[in-house]
Design a protein around this motif. Sequence first.
Motif, PDB file in Angstrom:
ATOM      1  N   ALA A 199       0.747  -1.226   0.155  1.00  0.00           N
ATOM      2  CA  ALA A 199       0.119  -0.080  -0.204  1.00  0.00           C
ATOM      3  C   ALA A 199       0.879   1.236  -0.162  1.00  0.00           C
ATOM      4  N   TRP A 200       0.265   2.359  -0.532  1.00  0.00           N
ATOM      5  CA  TRP A 200       1.072   3.597  -0.472  1.00  0.00           C
ATOM      6  C   TRP A 200      -0.113   4.663  -0.690  1.00  0.00           C
ATOM      7  N   GLY A 201       0.223   5.927  -0.265  1.00  0.00           N
ATOM      8  CA  GLY A 201      -0.507   7.097  -0.744  1.00  0.00           C
ATOM      9  C   GLY A 201      -0.987   7.938   0.709  1.00  0.00           C
ATOM     10  N   TYR A 202      -1.999   8.329   0.768  1.00  0.00           N
ATOM     11  CA  TYR A 202      -2.627   9.062   1.976  1.00  0.00           C
ATOM     12  C   TYR A 202      -3.068   8.051   2.836  1.00  0.00           C
ATOM     13  N   ASN A 203      -2.697   8.655   4.001  1.00  0.00           N
ATOM     14  CA  ASN A 203      -2.969   7.668   5.239  1.00  0.00           C
ATOM     15  C   ASN A 203      -3.365   8.211   6.621  1.00  0.00           C
ATOM     16  N   PHE A 204      -3.994   8.996   6.510  1.00  0.00           N
ATOM     17  CA  PHE A 204      -4.447   9.946   7.603  1.00  0.00           C
ATOM     18  C   PHE A 204      -5.191   9.173   8.572  1.00  0.00           C
ATOM     19  N   TYR A 205      -6.167   8.252   8.024  1.00  0.00           N
ATOM     20  CA  TYR A 205      -6.944   7.411   9.002  1.00  0.00           C
ATOM     21  C   TYR A 205      -6.245   6.021   8.928  1.00  0.00           C
ATOM     22  N   GLY A 206      -5.456   5.883   8.480  1.00  0.00           N
ATOM     23  CA  GLY A 206      -4.470   4.406   8.831  1.00  0.00           C
ATOM     24  C   GLY A 206      -5.180   3.370   7.338  1.00  0.00           C
ATOM     25  N   GLN A 207      -5.721   4.094   6.364  1.00  0.00           N
ATOM     26  CA  GLN A 207      -6.215   3.249   5.449  1.00  0.00           C
ATOM     27  C   GLN A 207      -4.911   2.562   4.565  1.00  0.00           C
ATOM     28  N   GLY A 209      -3.036   0.449   6.241  1.00  0.00           N
ATOM     29  CA  GLY A 209      -2.871  -0.688   7.020  1.00  0.00           C
ATOM     30  C   GLY A 209      -1.595  -1.134   7.417  1.00  0.00           C
ATOM     31  N   ASP A 210      -0.803  -0.136   7.554  1.00  0.00           N
ATOM     32  CA  ASP A 210       0.800  -0.373   7.953  1.00  0.00           C
ATOM     33  C   ASP A 210       0.926  -0.206   9.475  1.00  0.00           C
ATOM     34  N   GLY A 211      -0.115   0.141  10.098  1.00  0.00           N
ATOM     35  CA  GLY A 211      -0.023   0.519  11.509  1.00  0.00           C
ATOM     36  C   GLY A 211       0.306   1.722  11.946  1.00  0.00           C
ATOM     37  N   THR A 212       0.373   2.663  11.004  1.00  0.00           N
ATOM     38  CA  THR A 212       0.772   3.997  11.189  1.00  0.00           C
ATOM     39  C   THR A 212      -0.338   5.007  10.449  1.00  0.00           C
ATOM     40  N   THR A 213      -0.376   6.415  10.666  1.00  0.00           N
ATOM     41  CA  THR A 213      -1.149   7.393   9.899  1.00  0.00           C
ATOM     42  C   THR A 213      -0.318   8.175   9.013  1.00  0.00           C
ATOM     43  N   VAL A 214       1.084   7.692   8.614  1.00  0.00           N
ATOM     44  CA  VAL A 214       1.912   8.559   7.808  1.00  0.00           C
ATOM     45  C   VAL A 214       1.680   7.917   6.499  1.00  0.00           C
ATOM     46  N   ASP A 215       1.721   9.219   5.433  1.00  0.00           N
ATOM     47  CA  ASP A 215       1.512   8.838   4.365  1.00  0.00           C
ATOM     48  C   ASP A 215       2.866   8.346   3.580  1.00  0.00           C
ATOM     49  N   LYS A 216       2.537   7.435   2.688  1.00  0.00           N
ATOM     50  CA  LYS A 216       3.843   6.775   2.101  1.00  0.00           C
ATOM     51  C   LYS A 216       3.941   6.990   0.532  1.00  0.00           C
ATOM     52  N   THR A 262     -17.954  -1.449  15.475  1.00  0.00           N
ATOM     53  CA  THR A 262     -17.791  -0.416  16.201  1.00  0.00           C
ATOM     54  C   THR A 262     -17.445   1.017  15.315  1.00  0.00           C
ATOM     55  N   GLY A 263     -17.109   2.126  15.889  1.00  0.00           N
ATOM     56  CA  GLY A 263     -16.961   3.339  14.912  1.00  0.00           C
ATOM     57  C   GLY A 263     -15.414   3.841  15.333  1.00  0.00           C
ATOM     58  N   VAL A 264     -14.454   3.048  15.507  1.00  0.00           N
ATOM     59  CA  VAL A 264     -13.086   3.150  15.903  1.00  0.00           C
ATOM     60  C   VAL A 264     -12.186   2.787  14.634  1.00  0.00           C
ATOM     61  N   ASP A 265     -11.345   3.792  14.343  1.00  0.00           N
ATOM     62  CA  ASP A 265     -10.523   3.793  13.257  1.00  0.00           C
ATOM     63  C   ASP A 265      -9.307   2.681  13.463  1.00  0.00           C
ATOM     64  N   LYS A 266      -9.119   1.791  12.326  1.00  0.00           N
ATOM     65  CA  LYS A 266      -8.090   0.849  12.670  1.00  0.00           C
ATOM     66  C   LYS A 266      -6.780   1.061  11.582  1.00  0.00           C
ATOM     67  N   THR A 267      -5.679   1.110  12.256  1.00  0.00           N
ATOM     68  CA  THR A 267      -4.552   1.414  11.269  1.00  0.00           C
ATOM     69  C   THR A 267      -3.740   0.111  10.841  1.00  0.00           C
ATOM     70  N   SER A 268      -4.393  -1.046  11.238  1.00  0.00           N
ATOM     71  CA  SER A 268      -4.054  -2.423  10.660  1.00  0.00           C
ATOM     72  C   SER A 268      -5.152  -3.151  10.360  1.00  0.00           C
ATOM     73  N   PRO A 269      -4.861  -4.288   9.305  1.00  0.00           N
ATOM     74  CA  PRO A 269      -5.950  -4.985   9.245  1.00  0.00           C
ATOM     75  C   PRO A 269      -6.853  -5.966  10.242  1.00  0.00           C
ATOM     76  N   VAL A 270      -8.232  -5.764  10.377  1.00  0.00           N
ATOM     77  CA  VAL A 270      -8.512  -6.599  11.299  1.00  0.00           C
ATOM     78  C   VAL A 270      -9.738  -7.533  10.650  1.00  0.00           C
ATOM     79  N   GLN A 271      -9.727  -8.981  11.322  1.00  0.00           N
ATOM     80  CA  GLN A 271     -10.709  -9.663  10.607  1.00  0.00           C
ATOM     81  C   GLN A 271     -12.232  -9.212  11.013  1.00  0.00           C
TER      82      GLN A 271
END
Length: 303
Positions: A199-207, A209-216, A262-271
């Motif tokens: 994955a790469w690009g915009y990551n403000f919400y952890g989309q 999935g690398d465990g961070t909210t830092v763009d790549k 839930t309504g909680v954001d996730k920065t890594s994949p959850v099943q």
Amino acid sequence: MKQTITKLAILCLLAFGAATNNANAQCFKKISAGSKHTIAIKTDGTLWAWGYNNDGELGDGTTVDKSSPVQIGLATNWVSVSVGAYHTIAIKTDGTLWAWGYNVQGQLGDGTTTQRNSPVKIGTATNWASASAGDVHSTAIKSDGTLWAWGYNGDGELGDGTGVDKTSPVQIGVATNWASVNAGSHQTLAIKSDGILWAWGYNFYGQLGDGTTVDKSSPVQIGVATNWASVSAGDNHTIAIKTDGSLWAWGWNGFGQLGDGTGVDKTSPVQIGSATNWASVSAGSLHNIAIKTDGTLWAWGYN
């Protein structure tokens, strides 16, 4: 992307009000829906479009909205199509790549930032295998397994290590084992033939999935799993399926679009749940639609 990934479906022309005695009626075999327009391919290889057309995204040579499907050109060799927010990219059976619509960020890939209201051929290559359109960027894979991207790059969504827009396709890295790619709003997700997710690009919400909210700005490996089968990126969230049929999600969850209750954001994949019979999934802007192997249809998120 979100609403731009190709959805496979069989929708007969009769559903759009064609005469029931039309012996030549064809069915739609592939459909891709964007923010405000839809493009489809019939079983005879013809291309059809309808919806919003202010930026020429329908490709019928006009900027007039259409409330019913209109045929785009006369070609009968269209094989795949992907719709972005206001642009469209498609591939013919001869492996050529075509694009049309909004082009201010160079997302069409024709070397310009000029809007096109009819399909234009992108380059001379004849080995394009698949393509995915994001909001204002585009991605594609060639039959040799190389990955390419172009358009807006302000959030690193092209993956070339820069933040510079590209008006023509540029190769991303040197790998030759890319199997699938999906462009989200401002992020890109892809799977290699070894089943590893990147994955790469915009990551403000952890989309990403690398465990961070830092763009790549370059592809980063997501976890260590080697059994990812498919992935679909929404505006700021991502949904994916593994080869074991399990469903996973991550990113923004303000409207329950992850589906984990839930309504909680996730920065890594959850099943999501315990089911292992998910067959396909498509992420919209703030919602998702999925199908299980038993043919049942499921949906969740903003409503």
